[in-house]
Motif scaffolding. Structure first.
Motif, PDB file in Angstrom:
ATOM      1  N   UNK A  59       0.951  -0.741  -0.052  1.00 11.67           N
ATOM      2  CA  UNK A  59      -0.125   0.252   0.230  1.00 11.67           C
ATOM      3  C   UNK A  59       1.001   1.025   0.046  1.00 11.67           C
ATOM      4  N   UNK A  60       1.803   1.235   0.250  1.00 12.17           N
ATOM      5  CA  UNK A  60       2.659   2.466   1.004  1.00 12.17           C
ATOM      6  C   UNK A  60       3.388   2.802  -0.627  1.00 12.17           C
ATOM      7  N   UNK A  61       4.230   1.407  -1.466  1.00 15.47           N
ATOM      8  CA  UNK A  61       4.125   1.900  -2.653  1.00 15.47           C
ATOM      9  C   UNK A  61       3.804   2.174  -3.894  1.00 15.47           C
ATOM     10  N   UNK A  62       2.347   1.756  -3.489  1.00 11.87           N
ATOM     11  CA  UNK A  62       1.140   2.738  -3.985  1.00 11.87           C
ATOM     12  C   UNK A  62       1.054   4.089  -3.605  1.00 11.87           C
ATOM     13  N   UNK A  63       0.926   4.420  -3.049  1.00 11.61           N
ATOM     14  CA  UNK A  63       0.454   5.872  -2.291  1.00 11.61           C
ATOM     15  C   UNK A  63       1.774   6.986  -2.720  1.00 11.61           C
ATOM     16  N   UNK A  64       2.844   6.116  -2.388  1.00 10.81           N
ATOM     17  CA  UNK A  64       3.987   7.122  -2.041  1.00 10.81           C
ATOM     18  C   UNK A  64       4.468   7.788  -2.845  1.00 10.81           C
ATOM     19  N   UNK A  65       5.033   8.960  -3.004  1.00  9.81           N
ATOM     20  CA  UNK A  65       5.724   9.686  -4.095  1.00  9.81           C
ATOM     21  C   UNK A  65       7.395   8.497  -3.795  1.00  9.81           C
ATOM     22  N   UNK A  66       8.039   7.988  -5.264  1.00  5.43           N
ATOM     23  CA  UNK A  66       9.320   7.487  -5.569  1.00  5.43           C
ATOM     24  C   UNK A  66      10.662   7.609  -4.353  1.00  5.43           C
ATOM     25  N   UNK A  67      10.216   9.145  -4.324  1.00  2.00           N
ATOM     26  CA  UNK A  67      11.507   9.894  -3.570  1.00  2.00           C
ATOM     27  C   UNK A  67      11.178  10.054  -2.116  1.00  2.00           C
ATOM     28  N   UNK A  68       9.840   9.058  -1.987  1.00  2.00           N
ATOM     29  CA  UNK A  68       9.656   9.130  -0.187  1.00  2.00           C
ATOM     30  C   UNK A  68       9.557   7.407   0.419  1.00  2.00           C
ATOM     31  N   UNK A  69       9.784   7.194  -0.208  1.00  2.17           N
ATOM     32  CA  UNK A  69       9.487   6.003  -0.403  1.00  2.17           C
ATOM     33  C   UNK A  69      10.317   5.059   0.751  1.00  2.17           C
TER      34      UNK A  69
END
Length: 414
Positions: A343-353
């Motif tokens: 879920x985090x990967x889907x929601x987060x910008x790639x430069x904050x995950x």
């Protein structure tokens, strides 16, 4: 599971992870054995144990660094090459047993473990871009299962090498070889794992404090269904108790050994094998009922099974119930972590995950030894029953933290 294996990026990342996991686990056991050869083994083994925990406590900083690297797929390969070179250099000095050399060996292993944590964060944007959203939980579960299955294999290889050759330099070379193989696999499959460079937006460069916290709070809240404070508090509480379970079970079987009808070693082995099996099955199997449940529901259910485990210690004292409940706990944990991370990967910008994963990892790493030492201390200094009740109370507090307060609706799975 067969469908996700058809994805070449998944095969490349998973196969590289196999050799990386072997490398890490081989040298962890070798390093402990190496420390034992010094004049003051207690101090040296303590130093190794502390150094092994350090990279996890630096999770936030390492994840933040990963988020600020632009060419994440290329850096993923570079980390494996650097780890291989570190152990290649280590093989040249490890046989010179002086305090300075021991410090160098510890430092090399610490840097390598930190690079391993960095590569774990770098893999996440690749998974996001190269794996369909519905498959990400299984892919993350597959990589979690690889770690669970191969850590004891790597340790066995390390023990075997030392038993046959007594050559620590050779063990370091074997370790370097595993990382070179991981790098080679990633290099040969670089097209499959290639993603476009991810520049850090100017607004995010040097972003810290309230702004970063708000973004993390929003993403973790949407992913888990609870506020970030409640989520992280519950994670710390559950991991503090969870880290002590192994030690408590060891002490319980030591005290109640005759009732099991098994030798101490066999009784522990059965529990450990089924715990690994539960983790792997929870991580990789698609169970429709669990897939429909939120992270919070699965976490509360897993806590409930942990409470039953301690009630069994108190009143029923059935070894086989311990076996069944430990399998159920492992299954819940195996399902829970990939569910949240997907879920985090889907929601987060790639430069904050990476920062988000690093923050959770840091808290888990810090909580584990505190809980383990605290519960075991109560067990030995007061009584086993006091330790069981303390664990139950802490787990119930964790449940209350999750269930009480404002509900934040989790994002539905696509």
């Amino acid at each position: 599971m067969l469908e996700i294996i058809k994805n070449r990026a998944v095969r490349i990342l998973s196969l590289a992870n196999v050799f990386e996991t072997l490398g890490v686990s081989i040298f962890n056991i070798v390093l402990l054995t190496y420390a034992k050869t010094y004049a003051n083994p207690t101090v040296m083994i303590s130093a190794v144990s502390i150094a092994t925990v350090v990279p996890g406590t630096l999770g936030f900083a390492i994840g933040y660094w990963a988020d600020h690297l632009t060419h994440k797929d290329q850096m993923l390969i570079v980390t494996k090459v650097l780890q291989a070179l570190l152990y290649l250099g280590l093989s040249l000095v490890i046989d010179h047993r002086t305090p300075l050399v021991f410090a160098i060996v510890i430092a090399i292993n610490l840097i390598s473990d930190s690079l391993g944590f960095l590569s774990s964060s770098l893999r996440l944007p690749v998974i996001r871009q190269r794996v369909a959203q519905n498959d990400r939980q299984q892919v993350l579960g597959l990589n979690q299962s690889i770690a669970s299955l191969l850590q004891p294999v790597g340790q066995s290889i390390g023990v075997f090498i030392l038993a046959v050759t007594h050559d620590y330099a050779l063990a370091a070379l074997v370790n370097a070889g595993t990382f070179f193989l991981a790098a080679l696999i990633l290099l040969l499959g670089r097209r499959a794992i290639h993603i476009a460079p991810i520049p850090v937006p100017p607004a995010r460069r040097g972003e810290k404090g309230p702004g970063l916290w708000r973004k993390m709070s929003n993403i973790l809240g949407q992913s888990s269904g609870v506020s970030i404070i409640r989520l992280l508090t519950a994670v710390v509480i559950v991991n503090a108790v969870g880290a002590s379970v192994d030690a408590v079970i060891n002490l319980y079987i030591l005290d109640q050994g005759r009732a099991t009808g098994l030798s101490f070693g066999l009784a522990i082995l059965i529990i450990n094998v089924l715990f690994v099996a539960g983790t792997v099955m929870g991580s990789t199997l698609k169970v429709r009922f669990l897939d429909r449940q939120s992270f919070k529901t699965v976490m509360v259910g897993t806590i409930g099974v942990m409470v039953l485990l301690y009630l069994n210690f108190l009143w029923v004292q059935s070894y086989w119930m311990v076996v069944v409940l430990m399998f159920a706990i492992a299954f819940g944990l195996g399902n829970m972590n990939p569910k949240l991370y997907a879920q985090v990967i889907s929601l987060a910008d790639q430069n904050i995950v990476g920062t988000i994963f690093g923050t959770v990892s840091s808290l888990v790493t810090i909580a584990a030894p505190l809980g383990s030492v605290g519960i075991v201390l109560v067990y030995n200094a007061i009584s086993p029953a006091a330790a069981y009740w303390a664990s139950i109370i802490i787990l119930l507090i964790g449940t209350a933290v999750l269930l009480l307060g404002k509900h934040q609706r989790p994002v539905a799975k696509a």
